[in-house]
Design a protein around this motif. Sequence first.
Motif, mmCIF file in Angstrom:
data_model
loop_
_atom_site.group_PDB
_atom_site.id
_atom_site.type_symbol
_atom_site.label_atom_id
_atom_site.label_comp_id
_atom_site.label_asym_id
_atom_site.label_seq_id
_atom_site.Cartn_x
_atom_site.Cartn_y
_atom_site.Cartn_z
ATOM 1 N N GLN A 33 2.345 1.792 -3.411
ATOM 2 C CA GLN A 33 1.356 2.351 -4.324
ATOM 3 C C GLN A 33 1.159 3.846 -4.066
ATOM 4 O O GLN A 33 1.043 4.641 -4.997
ATOM 5 N N TRP A 34 1.151 4.239 -2.769
ATOM 6 C CA TRP A 34 0.989 5.660 -2.428
ATOM 7 C C TRP A 34 2.178 6.476 -2.914
ATOM 8 O O TRP A 34 2.019 7.589 -3.423
ATOM 9 N N LYS A 92 4.026 5.739 -5.415
ATOM 10 C CA LYS A 92 3.962 5.784 -6.877
ATOM 11 C C LYS A 92 2.997 6.864 -7.351
ATOM 12 O O LYS A 92 3.238 7.543 -8.358
ATOM 13 N N GLU A 93 1.910 7.046 -6.609
ATOM 14 C CA GLU A 93 0.910 8.038 -7.005
ATOM 15 C C GLU A 93 1.302 9.459 -6.590
ATOM 16 O O GLU A 93 0.986 10.424 -7.280
ATOM 17 N N ASN A 94 1.979 9.602 -5.434
ATOM 18 C CA ASN A 94 2.265 10.927 -4.886
ATOM 19 C C ASN A 94 3.732 11.329 -5.001
ATOM 20 O O ASN A 94 4.132 12.351 -4.446
ATOM 21 N N GLU A 97 0.827 -1.209 0.000
ATOM 22 C CA GLU A 97 0.000 0.000 0.000
ATOM 23 C C GLU A 97 0.862 1.261 0.000
ATOM 24 O O GLU A 97 0.551 2.245 -0.678
#
Length: 208
Positions: free
Chosen positions: A151-152, A154-156, A148
């Motif tokens: 993924q965070w 990667k997005e931010n 998780e």
Amino acid sequence: MDTRLRTSTMFASTHAAMNVGKLNAFAANDLTAKFRKMTTAAQPTTGRAASKALVIENLHGMSGRKCMLTGKKANNGRTVSFSHIRNKTLQQVNLQYKYIYWPEQKRYVRLRISTNALKTLNKLGLEEMAKRAGLDLMSLSYKDADPERKQWLKENGAEPAGKDKRAPKGPKPLYIPKWKEAKLAKMSADAASAEKARFAAANNMVVA
């Protein structure tokens, strides 16, 4: 006889005066620190106080070859030769740097532990052993293993990475050694320029 009697009388009076001085010092509590330490009764540690004294505290950051979880360190030993000559030696602990998975925080923590502690980890768990050793796991270097969080990031935007001092800092200006200049002097102008370009590309240089 008179001289001996006078000497014994003077010695007895001096001894009595010294004893009176000691008694006065004891009565006035004017004693040395060493004497107070000898007269003070040592209080034995029993029960929970004794168990707390045995807990290994703050092993992280301490110098020396010591297991960070169990506190194991070297034993005193001797090497005995064929002629029974004994020399002092240390039987060192088999310490290894390992990344141990911490399931509660989903990360791999870097520890320097003994191979015996690796077996104990399977029985007790990392968090329990760190609690007994007084070790702060959050202060250690780690590798993130939380999907998780990945993924965070990667997005931010990922965390800032440290600079690699060995990484190349871009193309360098062209430098031709003397042995290469001697070879280029024997070539024609077009061949020399082509060889310069090839040499610059092979060595990450820029032709001015």
